[in-house]
Design a protein around this motif. Structure first.
Motif, PDB file in Angstrom:
ATOM      1  N   PRO A   1      51.438  44.744  40.606  1.00 37.46           N
ATOM      2  CA  PRO A   1      50.774  45.871  41.271  1.00 37.46           C
ATOM      3  C   PRO A   1      51.580  47.159  41.147  1.00 37.46           C
ATOM      4  O   PRO A   1      52.779  47.135  40.849  1.00 37.46           O
ATOM      5  N   SER A   2      50.916  48.245  41.383  1.00 40.06           N
ATOM      6  CA  SER A   2      51.577  49.554  41.457  1.00 40.06           C
ATOM      7  C   SER A   2      51.624  49.997  42.917  1.00 40.06           C
ATOM      8  O   SER A   2      51.098  49.323  43.805  1.00 40.06           O
TER       9      SER A   2
ATOM     10  N   ILE B   1      44.430  49.430  55.774  1.00 38.66           N
ATOM     11  CA  ILE B   1      43.907  50.305  56.813  1.00 38.66           C
ATOM     12  C   ILE B   1      43.572  49.420  57.999  1.00 38.66           C
ATOM     13  O   ILE B   1      43.323  48.210  57.840  1.00 38.66           O
ATOM     14  N   GLY B   2      43.581  49.985  59.200  1.00 38.56           N
ATOM     15  CA  GLY B   2      43.321  49.130  60.348  1.00 38.56           C
ATOM     16  C   GLY B   2      43.163  49.890  61.644  1.00 38.56           C
ATOM     17  O   GLY B   2      43.069  51.126  61.673  1.00 38.56           O
ATOM     18  N   LEU B   3      43.135  49.116  62.720  1.00 39.31           N
ATOM     19  CA  LEU B   3      43.010  49.636  64.079  1.00 39.31           C
ATOM     20  C   LEU B   3      43.996  48.903  64.972  1.00 39.31           C
ATOM     21  O   LEU B   3      44.255  47.709  64.788  1.00 39.31           O
TER      22      LEU B   3
ATOM     23  N   ILE C   1      43.971  46.461  51.210  1.00 42.77           N
ATOM     24  CA  ILE C   1      43.113  47.183  50.278  1.00 42.77           C
ATOM     25  C   ILE C   1      43.857  47.423  48.966  1.00 42.77           C
ATOM     26  O   ILE C   1      45.050  47.133  48.830  1.00 42.77           O
ATOM     27  N   SER C   2      43.134  47.929  47.995  1.00 41.18           N
ATOM     28  CA  SER C   2      43.688  48.404  46.730  1.00 41.18           C
ATOM     29  C   SER C   2      44.539  47.331  46.056  1.00 41.18           C
ATOM     30  O   SER C   2      44.117  46.193  45.905  1.00 41.18           O
TER      31      SER C   2
ATOM     32  N   ARG D   1      42.568  38.803  53.185  1.00 42.82           N
ATOM     33  CA  ARG D   1      42.761  40.245  53.298  1.00 42.82           C
ATOM     34  C   ARG D   1      42.716  40.736  54.747  1.00 42.82           C
ATOM     35  O   ARG D   1      43.222  41.813  55.054  1.00 42.82           O
ATOM     36  N   ASP D   2      42.078  39.984  55.629  1.00 40.36           N
ATOM     37  CA  ASP D   2      41.993  40.368  57.043  1.00 40.36           C
ATOM     38  C   ASP D   2      43.196  39.824  57.798  1.00 40.36           C
ATOM     39  O   ASP D   2      43.404  38.606  57.865  1.00 40.36           O
ATOM     40  N   GLN D   3      43.966  40.729  58.396  1.00 39.03           N
ATOM     41  CA  GLN D   3      45.204  40.367  59.084  1.00 39.03           C
ATOM     42  C   GLN D   3      45.092  40.742  60.565  1.00 39.03           C
ATOM     43  O   GLN D   3      44.839  41.906  60.903  1.00 39.03           O
ATOM     44  N   PHE D   4      45.308  39.747  61.440  1.00 37.34           N
ATOM     45  CA  PHE D   4      45.184  39.968  62.881  1.00 37.34           C
ATOM     46  C   PHE D   4      46.528  39.698  63.562  1.00 37.34           C
ATOM     47  O   PHE D   4      47.216  38.727  63.227  1.00 37.34           O
ATOM     48  N   THR D   5      46.870  40.546  64.518  1.00 37.24           N
ATOM     49  CA  THR D   5      48.091  40.374  65.310  1.00 37.24           C
ATOM     50  C   THR D   5      47.769  40.635  66.776  1.00 37.24           C
ATOM     51  O   THR D   5      47.116  41.632  67.106  1.00 37.24           O
TER      52      THR D   5
END
Length: 272
Positions: A207-208, A214-216, A240-241, A255-259
């Motif tokens: 990757p570059s 992005i998140g909340l 993303i990306s 891809r979905d990360q929850f904490t």
């Protein structure tokens, strides 16, 4: 003559009384600030991804430390802020140094990571800047940090928080954006050809740099007393990306990360 002597005595008594009262009265205009510090020690127990892009969760503990002068109003801090120290600050703007700890990724934690290099824990050090477009309501913040030990890339976190206070409660939250340099992205999301051949499951990927997620984020703090407070918080990030395209995410992770987490703080006065 007696009247003149009596008047002189009365005048002398009045001046002595006024001088004594002036000496005893407190100086309300004394600019000397209150002495001492309010030190706040805390920590939070978090349940979140074991590493960037992981589909499994693990527990972690993060300590916190802050201080302010006696008499100063407590400032706002989001649970996902790095440990920081302001070198210059006003009511609306502050800038200073920041540091964070990032846990590592180890091949022994997941069979699908076999053959991949471990990514040890990292310490990140850098700078931060905060600005309140709406005083005590809307805070914006940016952090830029350089990694050491586990990775040697540069990361940046941008955030905005709306803050509402209801008695003993403080509710806050807003958007998040995370960026990473090419060195950081390759270390955490890249797979070399030898690693791919040894793993036999994950394809090679280089990757570059750019946007990572992005998140909340949101937090609810309750102040029990001048000494104790607790905070319940949650954060969601969408990779993303370049991070989203990594086989570590697409093939063996998500891809979905929850904490989610719970923090507790204790404040005490230090010094005179």
């Amino acid at each position: 003559m007696a009247m003149r002597t009596l008047s002189a005595c009365c005048l002398g008594l009045f001046l002595a009384t006024a001088a004594s009262a002036q000496e005893a009265a407190p100086n309300l205009a004394d600019p000397t600030p209150a002495k001492g510090w309010i030190v706040t020690l805390g920590g939070s127990l978090q349940l979140g991804p074991k590493y960037d892009g992981s589909s499994s969760a693990g527990l972690s503990f993060m300590p916190s430390l802050s201080w302010r002068r006696v008499g100063e109003k407590p400032g706002f801090s989001a649970p996902d802020d790095s440990l920081d120290y302001a070198l210059y600050e006003t009511d609306r703007f502050s800038v200073g140094v920041a540091g964070a700890f990032r846990s590592g990724r180890y091949s022994g934690s997941n069979n699908r990571l076999f053959g991949l290099r471990d990514v040890p824990w990292s310490v990140e050090a850098g700078v931060f800047a905060e600005f309140w477009p709406i005083l005590d309501r809307l805070r914006t913040r940016v952090e830029v940090r350089q990694g050491f030990h586990g990775h040697h890339g540069v990361v940046a976190d941008l955030s905005a928080d709306w803050v509402e206070r209801f008695g003993r409660f403080t509710l806050s939250g807003g958007p998040r954006l995370a960026l990473g340099s090419a060195s950081y992205m390759r270390r955490n999301f890249g797979i070399t050809l030898p690693e791919s051949l040894a793993n036999g499951y994950l394809a090679a990927y280089r990757p570059s740099g750019g946007a990572k997620s992005i998140g909340l984020a949101s937090a609810l703090e309750y102040t029990w007393s001048e000494q104790w407070s607790t905070t319940l918080f949650a954060r969601y990030d969408r990779l993303i990306s370049e991070a989203d395209r990594s086989p570590l995410v697409r093939t063996s992770g998500q891809r979905d990360q929850f904490t989610v987490g719970l923090g507790m703080n204790y404040s005490f006065q230090f010094g005179n």
